[in-house]
Scaffold this motif. Sequence first.
Motif, PDB file in Angstrom:
ATOM      1  N   UNK A   1       0.847  -1.082  -0.021  1.00  0.00           N
ATOM      2  CA  UNK A   1       0.018   0.105  -0.199  1.00  0.00           C
ATOM      3  C   UNK A   1       1.019   1.447  -0.063  1.00  0.00           C
ATOM      4  N   UNK A   2       2.144   0.913   0.314  1.00  0.00           N
ATOM      5  CA  UNK A   2       3.006   2.129   0.175  1.00  0.00           C
ATOM      6  C   UNK A   2       3.980   2.215  -0.854  1.00  0.00           C
TER       7      UNK A   2
ATOM      8  N   UNK B   1      -1.928 -18.758  -2.419  1.00  0.00           N
ATOM      9  CA  UNK B   1      -3.437 -18.193  -2.488  1.00  0.00           C
ATOM     10  C   UNK B   1      -3.127 -17.528  -3.786  1.00  0.00           C
ATOM     11  N   UNK B   2      -2.433 -16.890  -4.190  1.00  0.00           N
ATOM     12  CA  UNK B   2      -2.250 -16.094  -5.665  1.00  0.00           C
ATOM     13  C   UNK B   2      -2.346 -16.979  -6.715  1.00  0.00           C
ATOM     14  N   UNK B   3      -1.832 -18.242  -6.519  1.00  0.00           N
ATOM     15  CA  UNK B   3      -1.571 -19.159  -7.489  1.00  0.00           C
ATOM     16  C   UNK B   3      -2.853 -20.196  -7.570  1.00  0.00           C
TER      17      UNK B   3
ATOM     18  N   UNK C   1      -2.453  -6.723  -5.793  1.00  0.00           N
ATOM     19  CA  UNK C   1      -2.948  -7.436  -4.710  1.00  0.00           C
ATOM     20  C   UNK C   1      -3.755  -6.519  -3.784  1.00  0.00           C
ATOM     21  N   UNK C   2      -5.150  -6.386  -3.939  1.00  0.00           N
ATOM     22  CA  UNK C   2      -5.902  -5.359  -3.093  1.00  0.00           C
ATOM     23  C   UNK C   2      -7.456  -5.666  -3.182  1.00  0.00           C
TER      24      UNK C   2
ATOM     25  N   UNK D   1      -9.704  -5.902  -6.492  1.00  0.00           N
ATOM     26  CA  UNK D   1      -9.941  -4.736  -7.074  1.00  0.00           C
ATOM     27  C   UNK D   1      -9.264  -4.208  -7.953  1.00  0.00           C
ATOM     28  N   UNK D   2      -8.229  -5.011  -8.503  1.00  0.00           N
ATOM     29  CA  UNK D   2      -7.321  -4.875  -9.514  1.00  0.00           C
ATOM     30  C   UNK D   2      -7.677  -5.131 -10.851  1.00  0.00           C
TER      31      UNK D   2
END
Length: 380
Positions: free
Chosen positions: A183-184, A236-238, A307-308, A249-250
């Motif tokens: 986020x930064x 998880x992402x895979x 990832x959001x 939301x991407x």
Amino acid sequence: MLTHLREADWLTARRVRGYAVLIAIASLALLANSYIKAMQPAGTDFLAFWGAGHVAAAGNPVAAYDLAVQESVQTATGSEGWFVFVNPPPFLFAVTPFGALPFPIAWIAWVGVTYALWAWASIRAFPRLWPLVLAYPGALLAAGHAQTGLLTGALLVLAAQSLAQRPALSGAAIGALVVKPHLAVLTPFWLAMGGKWRAIVAAGASALGLLAASWLVFGTDTMAGYTTSWEASRAIMGERSDDFFLRMVTFYSQVRHWTGEGPAMVAGVLSGLAALAAAMLAWRKSGEDVRASASAMLAATALASPYLFNYDLPFLIFPTLWLVEQGLERGFRPYEKLGLVALWFAPYATRAAALPLEVNFMPLCSLALLWLVWTRAGQR
């Protein structure tokens, strides 16, 4: 009829306040429903935070990253599901006090404290618009999930608001985002392009200080244990889960849902590069107006990472209400009032519609928000 919509003169300050009150009341009912569901066997994301905090409060912080221990601790609450803790060790400072509480009380306390921090930072930034802050659907959605969005949103809003007068505080808030660093990701480039070196130094000191403190307090084994959570994050992402990507939301997530990994990577890279360009050019576009530049950077932040989730978006209160502020001071552009109403609702509305429609429109809303900020920035 078109004039009625274009100018939206009927949308007066009194009506806006009234609508905000109604939305807040309805959201309290939805929040109560979220709490009831969180106490049921299906479980909730907050179990990961509470489980990590629970073992840390008991003097065993390394167990925050032990999957077997976390399954045992979290399911002991009566939940049939359990959740992996993937946040860096400095986040244990935030969750340990709540882990010392019984789970049902900890959920309420976490939501109450993080919402209060976010509301304080946001009202400090927009004191005249406090009803729109308190009833912001993006924050109330984050509250219902008992996730990190209110805490990270408070840090981002504080950083944006404090930069002009208190750059060290702004940088310290950015550095604290080491607990959720994606986020930064735009902030170093944004600060560097603005020549905000005091804030950059403070951000680095804050991030390194939190890492060092967590190493000192929680130990080397805990720092090493965190690296084992990376495999869980990759898994998880895979996975190919339609619901999982629809909740994100991407542009990456939506393209991946409809096509596959290759096109999604292209969409993610293009979105990230566009966000980076917006953050780096924000100072030039805004004419050194800190609030305008910060609004552009925060709007771009919603487009920067692949990832959001909707519950990560309470920080969008800043660019949204900055636009409202500009409209009140300089006049609203055609259809801008209705557009801002839609964007104010967007974090909640797009999440509610995502699964039924099989598409999450929030990336397009974030892009629209960035465009509105960009075309307002630098106006005199």
